[in-house]
Design a protein around this motif. Structure first.
Motif, mmCIF file in Angstrom:
data_model
loop_
_atom_site.group_PDB
_atom_site.id
_atom_site.type_symbol
_atom_site.label_atom_id
_atom_site.label_comp_id
_atom_site.label_asym_id
_atom_site.label_seq_id
_atom_site.Cartn_x
_atom_site.Cartn_y
_atom_site.Cartn_z
ATOM 1 N N ARG A 1 -7.716 -0.323 -3.429
ATOM 2 C CA ARG A 1 -7.676 -1.175 -4.754
ATOM 3 C C ARG A 1 -6.081 -1.690 -6.064
ATOM 4 N N ASN B 1 1.436 -12.628 3.401
ATOM 5 C CA ASN B 1 0.730 -11.709 2.568
ATOM 6 C C ASN B 1 1.142 -10.585 2.338
ATOM 7 N N ARG B 2 0.964 -9.655 0.938
ATOM 8 C CA ARG B 2 0.620 -8.890 0.594
ATOM 9 C C ARG B 2 -0.052 -7.779 1.196
ATOM 10 N N LEU B 3 -1.292 -7.994 1.565
ATOM 11 C CA LEU B 3 -2.262 -6.326 1.930
ATOM 12 C C LEU B 3 -1.962 -7.131 3.134
ATOM 13 N N SER B 4 -1.356 -8.411 4.378
ATOM 14 C CA SER B 4 -1.320 -7.736 5.723
ATOM 15 C C SER B 4 0.705 -7.141 5.934
ATOM 16 N N SER C 1 4.502 -11.864 -2.452
ATOM 17 C CA SER C 1 4.572 -10.935 -1.092
ATOM 18 C C SER C 1 6.332 -10.758 -1.231
ATOM 19 N N VAL D 1 -4.536 -0.741 2.370
ATOM 20 C CA VAL D 1 -4.886 -1.184 1.494
ATOM 21 C C VAL D 1 -5.448 -0.966 0.072
ATOM 22 N N LEU E 1 -6.510 1.883 6.133
ATOM 23 C CA LEU E 1 -7.656 1.461 5.014
ATOM 24 C C LEU E 1 -6.980 2.093 3.556
ATOM 25 N N VAL F 1 -4.649 -3.980 -4.180
ATOM 26 C CA VAL F 1 -5.408 -5.771 -4.699
ATOM 27 C C VAL F 1 -4.693 -5.937 -5.783
ATOM 28 N N GLU F 2 -5.010 -4.876 -7.184
ATOM 29 C CA GLU F 2 -5.025 -5.701 -7.634
ATOM 30 C C GLU F 2 -3.587 -6.572 -8.307
ATOM 31 N N LYS F 3 -2.436 -6.093 -7.463
ATOM 32 C CA LYS F 3 -1.139 -6.034 -7.802
ATOM 33 C C LYS F 3 -1.286 -7.946 -6.303
ATOM 34 N N LEU F 4 -2.403 -8.307 -6.077
ATOM 35 C CA LEU F 4 -1.745 -10.017 -5.471
ATOM 36 C C LEU F 4 -1.644 -10.866 -6.509
ATOM 37 N N TYR F 5 -1.310 -10.532 -7.799
ATOM 38 C CA TYR F 5 -0.597 -11.560 -8.527
ATOM 39 C C TYR F 5 0.225 -11.137 -8.152
ATOM 40 N N LEU F 6 0.924 -10.746 -7.666
ATOM 41 C CA LEU F 6 2.446 -11.004 -7.370
ATOM 42 C C LEU F 6 2.557 -11.467 -5.721
#
Lengths: 354, 354
Positions: free
Chosen positions: B48, B245-248, B58, B46, B43, B51-56
């Motif tokens: 915020r 993916n990045r968050l995983s 993985s 992962v 928790l 999450v903001e960096k999801l434009y990049l």
């Protein structure tokens, strides 16, 4: 390589992704990411509550995401499949629509991942040369009996094909699938999505990695006749049924629903592309007419390989392909205005006095 | 199915995932998820900001995640590959180590996804029957010249094979890869990971979907000799280079680093399994000896199919396989104590008076 490698895997031609450096802060203009964070709605959707639910599987049918995509494009949910990036969707399509008796045709200069699919699935491929000005000659594809894959706009050139040409291709042989890879379409090319209801042999693939600022979320999708989508699902459930994770399902749906943010991001990229193209041309560059979030440019004063290396030394990553016909070029992602100004200033210094 | 489907895709035998209902709140004991949320460290990871960096994109090499996994298992990072769930890793392994001249052997009763791989990649398969008590007879595999895949513990039986048996198999023919699918190993079976340094022909696959409470994050990995890992990467970069993916990547690394939370979760599941097994046996059920986070059980008083249906009517989902040899059984995920009490109470009512 181990002594256990199968002949099929030995035949593979793995794709080389652009550099993803972890050691230094570069201005990263090499993998066509968006310079903007995802929509605020994505930040809301990927909440702590949802992260807590990661102990549960994602919905393998991607129902909520597919519904959001279908709504956005005026199609039925049966016309949509989502996957772990459009690369995965393209892999599904190569397996579904190419194989024994059905080869594939694509341009000699195009997205390198297609070659990886050809090798992976042992498909016969016809590579049709782009014209001297890098435009696609659609007439060359008319008599090809197998599956046709067209990146529109094309990578790494950025050049678009008019939809009227693709329509001719679709009509010239209804017994052949035409896959239109629209990874970059939102930055200015004409989309084939409105043709999906008209042609049962059209598959359009798109990605959320570029115009939706979700490269790191790995979300791609395809739109097509429900029978084509069924075929892709057949491959998906053989290869990786739960391929889209829970948080990406949410992020993707939120991104597709925020039309305003999407339009504004694409508009800014287009403006920055116009500015960058002008600035490069002023410095004597030839810039191919781009409908994408990158430009493909060459200078008579510095070779593509040298420009790539010198820019890297100066903290700016662009992409260079050491490949016939395009060795003189570099592919430059359109980032923020500040990034493009830094690029142009760096290029000015590198080419001064040459 | 469209008229465009390739013969290879037609041959596919898509895997059927367990139901993932969206319309009602079931007690969900059908897909072997953890009943616990992911570690608090997940928790945190992962966030915020991430999450903001999801434009990049993985990291396609999954370096940070692989390093965390390597550290946890006392191996080098060159001994690890991560993927989008262990299904994807298994697909890589089937493509890398099976094909022309090299078939695959696995049990007649085992994880159904192996059949999907056989069909997808056109591999010759030998299905070796489990013994009458559903134990695996390792001697049956000794002379098989191709790749061997063993789920340990097995699904859907939950029964484990001693590592000494797998060691004999590895030694009997060093020119053959043995894939040990340890999706459920953390709940009580003996792991083959300590053998990775000893045997160049051993590949161990694991998942974070069960014992790490990350089913919805889609993270699997394999451990093996660096050459085997190189082979899997060859397939990965042909099929889907950015598959995690990045968050995983972040969630997986955080989960693997929280040893305490992991041990506690597994321990609770084991305790609940013991309790559930006892309660079912008291009600006349035969329960196979399970080392997994599920039990495979049958009753002489109610058929597997009927039990599955009646439980579903009562708001409890379990999994039933309409397949020879196991049609009498249901597979029940071990959830929380409350969930197992509800299950046992429901079964008590359904079987009362029979």
């Amino acid at each position: 390589m181990s002594r256990f490698l199968s002949p099929e895997a030995l035949r593979c031609a793995p794709y080389t992704p652009g550099e993803q450096p972890r050691d230094q802060r570069y201005i990263k203009l090499n993998t066509n990411e968006s310079p903007f964070p995802p929509s605020p709605k994505v930040l809301e959707a990927v909440s702590r509550t949802e992260v807590e639910k990661l102990y549960l599987y994602s919905d393998p049918t991607c129902a909520a995401l597919n519904t959001a995509i279908a709504k956005r494009y005026g199609l039925g949910v049966e016309n949509v499949i989502s996957g772990n990036g459009s690369d995965e969707i393209l892999a599904f399509a190569f397996r579904a629509f190419c194989g024994e008796g059905t080869g594939v045709a694509f341009a000699d200069i195009t997205y390198g991942f297609y070659e990886a699919q050809v090798a992976l699935f042992g498909v016969e491929a016809l590579r049709l040369p782009l014209d001297g000005d890098f435009s696609l000659r659609v007439e060359d594809y008319m008599d090809f009996p197998g599956t046709v894959v067209i990146a529109n706009p094309n990578a790494p050139t950025g050049m678009a094909v008019p939809v009227s040409h693709i329509r001719r291709l679709l009509e010239s042989n209804p017994n052949r699938v035409v896959v239109v890879d629209e990874a970059y379409v939102d930055f200015g090319a004409e989309s084939c999505v409105p043709l999906v209801r008209e042609y049962g042999n059209l598959l359009v693939t798109q990605t959320m990695s570029k115009s939706r600022s979700l490269a790191g979320g790995r979300i791609g999708f395809a739109l097509g006749d429900s029978e084509l989508i069924e075929d892709l699902n057949r491959v998906k459930y053989s290869l990786n049924p739960y391929s889209v994770n829970r948080l990406s399902l949410l992020a993707g749906a939120a991104a597709i629903e925020d039309e305003e943010y999407f339009q504004a991001s694409c508009q800014t990229v287009r403006e920055n592309r116009v500015w960058t193209t002008g600035a490069l041309e002023e410095r004597g560059f030839t810039v191919l007419p781009s409908s994408a979030n990158f430009v493909f440019a060459r200078s008579a004063r510095i070779s593509g390989g040298e420009l790539y290396r010198r820019l890297k030394e100066n903290g700016i990553l662009v992409r260079w392909f050491d490949k016939d016909r395009i060795r003189d070029f570099v592919r430059i992602t359109i980032g923020s205005k500040e990034q493009m100004e830094a690029l142009v200033e760096s290029i000015r210094r590198l080419t001064a006095g040459r």
